[in-house]
Motif scaffolding. Structure first.
Motif, PDB file in Angstrom:
ATOM      1  N   ILE A  64      -9.780   0.045   6.547  1.00  0.00           N
ATOM      2  CA  ILE A  64      -9.765  -0.635   7.830  1.00  0.00           C
ATOM      3  C   ILE A  64     -11.087  -1.053   8.236  1.00  0.00           C
ATOM      4  O   ILE A  64     -12.302  -0.388   7.742  1.00  0.00           O
ATOM      5  CB  ILE A  64      -9.328   0.628   8.728  1.00  0.00           C
ATOM      6  CG1 ILE A  64      -7.805   1.021   8.650  1.00  0.00           C
ATOM      7  CG2 ILE A  64      -9.489   0.188  10.322  1.00  0.00           C
ATOM      8  CD1 ILE A  64      -7.391   2.015   9.463  1.00  0.00           C
ATOM      9  N   ARG A 102      -2.894  -6.081  10.689  1.00  0.00           N
ATOM     10  CA  ARG A 102      -2.695  -6.434   9.028  1.00  0.00           C
ATOM     11  C   ARG A 102      -1.784  -7.281   8.629  1.00  0.00           C
ATOM     12  O   ARG A 102      -0.412  -7.393   9.058  1.00  0.00           O
ATOM     13  CB  ARG A 102      -2.474  -5.160   8.445  1.00  0.00           C
ATOM     14  CG  ARG A 102      -2.282  -5.105   6.869  1.00  0.00           C
ATOM     15  CD  ARG A 102      -2.594  -3.731   6.371  1.00  0.00           C
ATOM     16  NE  ARG A 102      -1.353  -3.136   5.916  1.00  0.00           N
ATOM     17  CZ  ARG A 102      -0.994  -3.444   4.584  1.00  0.00           C
ATOM     18  NH1 ARG A 102      -1.384  -4.527   3.819  1.00  0.00           N
ATOM     19  NH2 ARG A 102       0.354  -2.814   3.981  1.00  0.00           N
ATOM     20  N   THR A 117      -8.725  -2.130  21.879  1.00  0.00           N
ATOM     21  CA  THR A 117      -8.722  -2.708  20.416  1.00  0.00           C
ATOM     22  C   THR A 117      -7.385  -2.544  20.016  1.00  0.00           C
ATOM     23  O   THR A 117      -6.634  -1.922  20.071  1.00  0.00           O
ATOM     24  CB  THR A 117      -9.972  -2.196  19.593  1.00  0.00           C
ATOM     25  OG1 THR A 117      -9.490  -0.746  19.342  1.00  0.00           O
ATOM     26  CG2 THR A 117     -11.177  -2.503  20.339  1.00  0.00           C
ATOM     27  N   ARG A 140     -11.924   3.227   7.169  1.00  0.00           N
ATOM     28  CA  ARG A 140     -11.178   4.152   6.151  1.00  0.00           C
ATOM     29  C   ARG A 140     -11.131   3.002   5.018  1.00  0.00           C
ATOM     30  O   ARG A 140     -10.878   1.973   5.132  1.00  0.00           O
ATOM     31  CB  ARG A 140      -9.617   4.036   6.950  1.00  0.00           C
ATOM     32  CG  ARG A 140      -8.669   4.818   5.802  1.00  0.00           C
ATOM     33  CD  ARG A 140      -7.392   4.767   6.102  1.00  0.00           C
ATOM     34  NE  ARG A 140      -6.498   3.613   6.244  1.00  0.00           N
ATOM     35  CZ  ARG A 140      -5.409   3.668   6.632  1.00  0.00           C
ATOM     36  NH1 ARG A 140      -4.467   4.658   7.148  1.00  0.00           N
ATOM     37  NH2 ARG A 140      -4.801   2.364   6.536  1.00  0.00           N
ATOM     38  N   GLU A 183      -3.465   3.806   1.450  1.00  0.00           N
ATOM     39  CA  GLU A 183      -3.297   2.945   2.617  1.00  0.00           C
ATOM     40  C   GLU A 183      -4.386   1.795   2.638  1.00  0.00           C
ATOM     41  O   GLU A 183      -5.528   2.008   2.063  1.00  0.00           O
ATOM     42  CB  GLU A 183      -3.493   3.782   3.912  1.00  0.00           C
ATOM     43  CG  GLU A 183      -2.535   4.838   4.145  1.00  0.00           C
ATOM     44  CD  GLU A 183      -3.030   6.111   3.305  1.00  0.00           C
ATOM     45  OE1 GLU A 183      -3.825   6.052   2.650  1.00  0.00           O
ATOM     46  OE2 GLU A 183      -2.340   7.164   3.975  1.00  0.00           O
ATOM     47  N   SER A 184      -4.397   0.836   3.540  1.00  0.00           N
ATOM     48  CA  SER A 184      -5.220  -0.431   3.526  1.00  0.00           C
ATOM     49  C   SER A 184      -6.663   0.003   4.006  1.00  0.00           C
ATOM     50  O   SER A 184      -6.770   1.140   4.566  1.00  0.00           O
ATOM     51  CB  SER A 184      -4.776  -1.346   4.778  1.00  0.00           C
ATOM     52  OG  SER A 184      -4.828  -0.720   5.783  1.00  0.00           O
ATOM     53  N   THR A 233       0.780  -1.275  -0.054  1.00  0.00           N
ATOM     54  CA  THR A 233       0.095  -0.110   0.178  1.00  0.00           C
ATOM     55  C   THR A 233       0.730   1.307  -0.188  1.00  0.00           C
ATOM     56  O   THR A 233       0.821   2.106  -0.966  1.00  0.00           O
ATOM     57  CB  THR A 233      -0.814   0.090   1.312  1.00  0.00           C
ATOM     58  OG1 THR A 233      -0.203  -0.057   2.654  1.00  0.00           O
ATOM     59  CG2 THR A 233      -1.759  -1.059   1.292  1.00  0.00           C
ATOM     60  N   GLY A 243      -7.209   8.315  13.810  1.00  0.00           N
ATOM     61  CA  GLY A 243      -6.305   9.103  12.598  1.00  0.00           C
ATOM     62  C   GLY A 243      -7.209   9.850  11.573  1.00  0.00           C
ATOM     63  O   GLY A 243      -6.808  10.807  10.935  1.00  0.00           O
ATOM     64  N   PRO A 298       2.955   2.737  11.282  1.00  0.00           N
ATOM     65  CA  PRO A 298       2.085   3.587  10.585  1.00  0.00           C
ATOM     66  C   PRO A 298       2.853   4.140   9.158  1.00  0.00           C
ATOM     67  O   PRO A 298       3.960   3.493   8.910  1.00  0.00           O
ATOM     68  CB  PRO A 298       2.215   4.889  11.383  1.00  0.00           C
ATOM     69  CG  PRO A 298       3.631   4.724  11.996  1.00  0.00           C
ATOM     70  CD  PRO A 298       4.003   3.137  12.376  1.00  0.00           C
ATOM     71  N   SER A 299       2.138   4.869   8.446  1.00  0.00           N
ATOM     72  CA  SER A 299       2.697   5.222   7.241  1.00  0.00           C
ATOM     73  C   SER A 299       4.009   5.955   7.316  1.00  0.00           C
ATOM     74  O   SER A 299       3.950   6.754   8.362  1.00  0.00           O
ATOM     75  CB  SER A 299       1.913   5.846   6.377  1.00  0.00           C
ATOM     76  OG  SER A 299       1.104   7.010   7.226  1.00  0.00           O
ATOM     77  N   ARG A 345       3.671  12.503  15.761  1.00  0.00           N
ATOM     78  CA  ARG A 345       2.128  11.899  15.572  1.00  0.00           C
ATOM     79  C   ARG A 345       1.774  12.290  17.168  1.00  0.00           C
ATOM     80  O   ARG A 345       2.185  11.772  18.015  1.00  0.00           O
ATOM     81  CB  ARG A 345       2.180  10.491  15.192  1.00  0.00           C
ATOM     82  CG  ARG A 345       0.826   9.934  15.189  1.00  0.00           C
ATOM     83  CD  ARG A 345       1.030   8.682  14.252  1.00  0.00           C
ATOM     84  NE  ARG A 345      -0.242   8.079  14.425  1.00  0.00           N
ATOM     85  CZ  ARG A 345      -0.736   7.239  13.379  1.00  0.00           C
ATOM     86  NH1 ARG A 345       0.060   6.973  12.391  1.00  0.00           N
ATOM     87  NH2 ARG A 345      -1.742   6.548  13.368  1.00  0.00           N
ATOM     88  N   ASN A 375      -3.316   8.397  18.531  1.00  0.00           N
ATOM     89  CA  ASN A 375      -3.585   7.901  17.162  1.00  0.00           C
ATOM     90  C   ASN A 375      -2.852   6.641  16.950  1.00  0.00           C
ATOM     91  O   ASN A 375      -1.746   6.292  16.920  1.00  0.00           O
ATOM     92  CB  ASN A 375      -3.197   8.875  16.065  1.00  0.00           C
ATOM     93  CG  ASN A 375      -3.595   8.470  14.886  1.00  0.00           C
ATOM     94  OD1 ASN A 375      -4.271   7.383  14.642  1.00  0.00           O
ATOM     95  ND2 ASN A 375      -3.432   9.400  13.912  1.00  0.00           N
ATOM     96  N   PRO A 376      -3.620   5.292  17.352  1.00  0.00           N
ATOM     97  CA  PRO A 376      -2.982   3.990  17.127  1.00  0.00           C
ATOM     98  C   PRO A 376      -2.476   3.714  16.092  1.00  0.00           C
ATOM     99  O   PRO A 376      -2.381   4.188  14.853  1.00  0.00           O
ATOM    100  CB  PRO A 376      -4.265   3.194  17.534  1.00  0.00           C
ATOM    101  CG  PRO A 376      -5.516   3.950  17.224  1.00  0.00           C
ATOM    102  CD  PRO A 376      -4.988   5.428  17.283  1.00  0.00           C
ATOM    103  N   HIS A 434       1.561  -5.260  12.180  1.00  0.00           N
ATOM    104  CA  HIS A 434       1.500  -6.026  10.951  1.00  0.00           C
ATOM    105  C   HIS A 434       2.304  -7.337  11.060  1.00  0.00           C
ATOM    106  O   HIS A 434       2.978  -7.500  12.010  1.00  0.00           O
ATOM    107  CB  HIS A 434       2.856  -5.354  10.030  1.00  0.00           C
ATOM    108  CG  HIS A 434       2.225  -4.156   9.539  1.00  0.00           C
ATOM    109  ND1 HIS A 434       1.891  -2.942  10.144  1.00  0.00           N
ATOM    110  CD2 HIS A 434       1.956  -3.688   8.096  1.00  0.00           C
ATOM    111  CE1 HIS A 434       1.513  -1.815   9.561  1.00  0.00           C
ATOM    112  NE2 HIS A 434       1.483  -2.281   8.274  1.00  0.00           N
TER     113      HIS A 434
END
Ligand code: TXA
Ligand code: MG
Length: 349
Positions: free
Chosen positions: A185, A123, A119, A197, A182-183, A37, A232, A144-145, A60, A64-65, A69
């Motif tokens: 969600i 991914r 939570t 997202r 991005e993926s 991604t 985010g 994160p990105s 960041r 913001n969680p 991966h």
């Protein structure tokens, strides 16, 4: 800190090449790596100090969680409180791939990784370098990105270096990413799954596997005053330096309107950037005209979005006018990003 870049052949990754990167991860450091991604900024997901370093490098907000991966489905079982049946079904259909699932976390996952939430987002990326790095380091990667907070996500190693030079020890350069946004969600913690997202995996694709899926109503709000459930998504993201406006309507009218706006701005000494397509770029007369790709190939449009936003920053334009991209399949994901970059400024003709 010196930032080393190592080049690898994504088609042919050899674990030996990832030895140094794996050591950095095992010692609690950060390594930027390619996924299918966008590029990610990875560190040991179960090490709270390592997660803190990620927030610092990105600038960041700590509420913001991060996405965890994994390379094997068992790793999800090891960090989730319960794994719902729908997660097994979605994993079977779309993993490895551009889908992130949110499930309840267990005590192994530090709150630093989940931004204080109970939570966790999980991914399983498909990119061979990402998979090899997770396996070789023996760690799940919180990632994160790999952009500075508020900048477009990186789709190649050069973008990562622009934002992270001197802030992280290592970047793995595996070439350009495949997808470029991005993926998707999906939150599986409630009875009815909800997309937080939009991404390459659409609601329709999810519904074909698990039945009814909702879209987070907070995403629909034009001005984002509705509260999106993914922390985010509430931030103004991906903002280019030039002020971006989207012009929406039939192609011919859009071209005409953008040219009028351009002439008006240039007469006032304002430098204009334009986002068009392969089909329209020759009709425009801005200072910098960039094509998102061909409308015949919507994947190419998703792939070029972030790169184009960065190019406008380099070109130093003052305003940007963009065509609108409601492509049939991933149009929702593309427009979600573009609207945010534009702070929801849209002119309809
Ligand atoms: O494609 C991707 O997902 C990329 C690559 C690197 O894998 N990663 C990525 O991460 O986009 P990031 O951190 O830039 O975006 C993660 C999004 C944020 O909007 C965050 O708020 C949301 O996921 N998120 C993470 N964990 C969450 C949770 N437990 N509940 C709700 N939203 C969550
Ligand atoms: Mg991001």
């Amino acid at each position: 800190m010196k930032t080393n870049t190592i080049k690898v052949d994504s088609e042919n990754v050899c674990p030996e090449e990832l030895k140094d990167a794996s050591n950095v991860i095992r010692l609690g450091g950060i390594v930027a790596f390619p996924t299918e991604t966008v590029y990610g900024l990875g560190a040991d997901a179960l090490d709270s100090e390592a997660s803190k370093k990620i927030y610092q490098a990105k600038g960041r907000p700590s509420d913001n969680p991060l996405i965890v991966h994994i390379a094997e489905f068992d790793e999800m079982l090891s960090i989730a409180k319960v794994v719902p049946k729908k997660a097994f079904q979605l994993a079977e259909a779309f993993w490895p791939g551009p889908l992130t699932m949110i499930v309840n976390k267990n005590d192994k996952v530090p709150y630093e990784t989940t931004g204080g939430m109970d939570t966790v987002a999980v991914r399983m990326p498909a990119h061979p370098v990402a998979r090899a790095l997770i396996k070789e380091s023996g760690r799940m990667l919180a990632a994160p990105s790999a952009n500075t907070s508020g900048r477009p996500s990186p789709t190649c190693a050069k973008h990562v270096l622009e934002d992270m030079d001197g802030k992280i020890p290592m970047i793995i350069d595996g070439g350009e990413v495949e997808i470029g946004i991005e993926s998707t969600i999906v939150d599986l913690t409630e009875e009815e799954p909800m997309v937080l997202r939009p991404g390459y995996i659409t609601v329709e694709m999810l519904e074909s596997v698990i039945g009814k899926v909702r879209m987070d109503p907070g995403l629909m709000e034009q001005d984002c005053i509705g509260k999106p459930k993914a922390p985010g998504m509430k931030y103004k993201h991906y903002a280019p330096h030039g002020e971006l406006t989207i012009v929406n309507g039939e192609e011919e009218k859009v071209v005409k309107k953008i040219n009028e706006l351009t002439d008006d701005a240039r007469n006032r000494g304002i430098r204009v950037g334009i986002i068009g397509t392969d089909e329209t770029k020759l009709f425009y007369r801005g200072d910098t005209v960039l094509s998102m790709g061909s409308r015949q190939d919507e994947d190419s449009i998703a792939k070029h979005l972030y790169q184009i936003l960065r190019e406008f920053d380099e070109a130093g334009v003052d305003v940007i006018y963009s065509e609108s991209f409601q492509t049939p399949r991933i149009g929702q994901a593309i427009m979600n990003r573009l609207l945010k970059a534009a702070g929801h400024k849209v002119i309809t003709v």
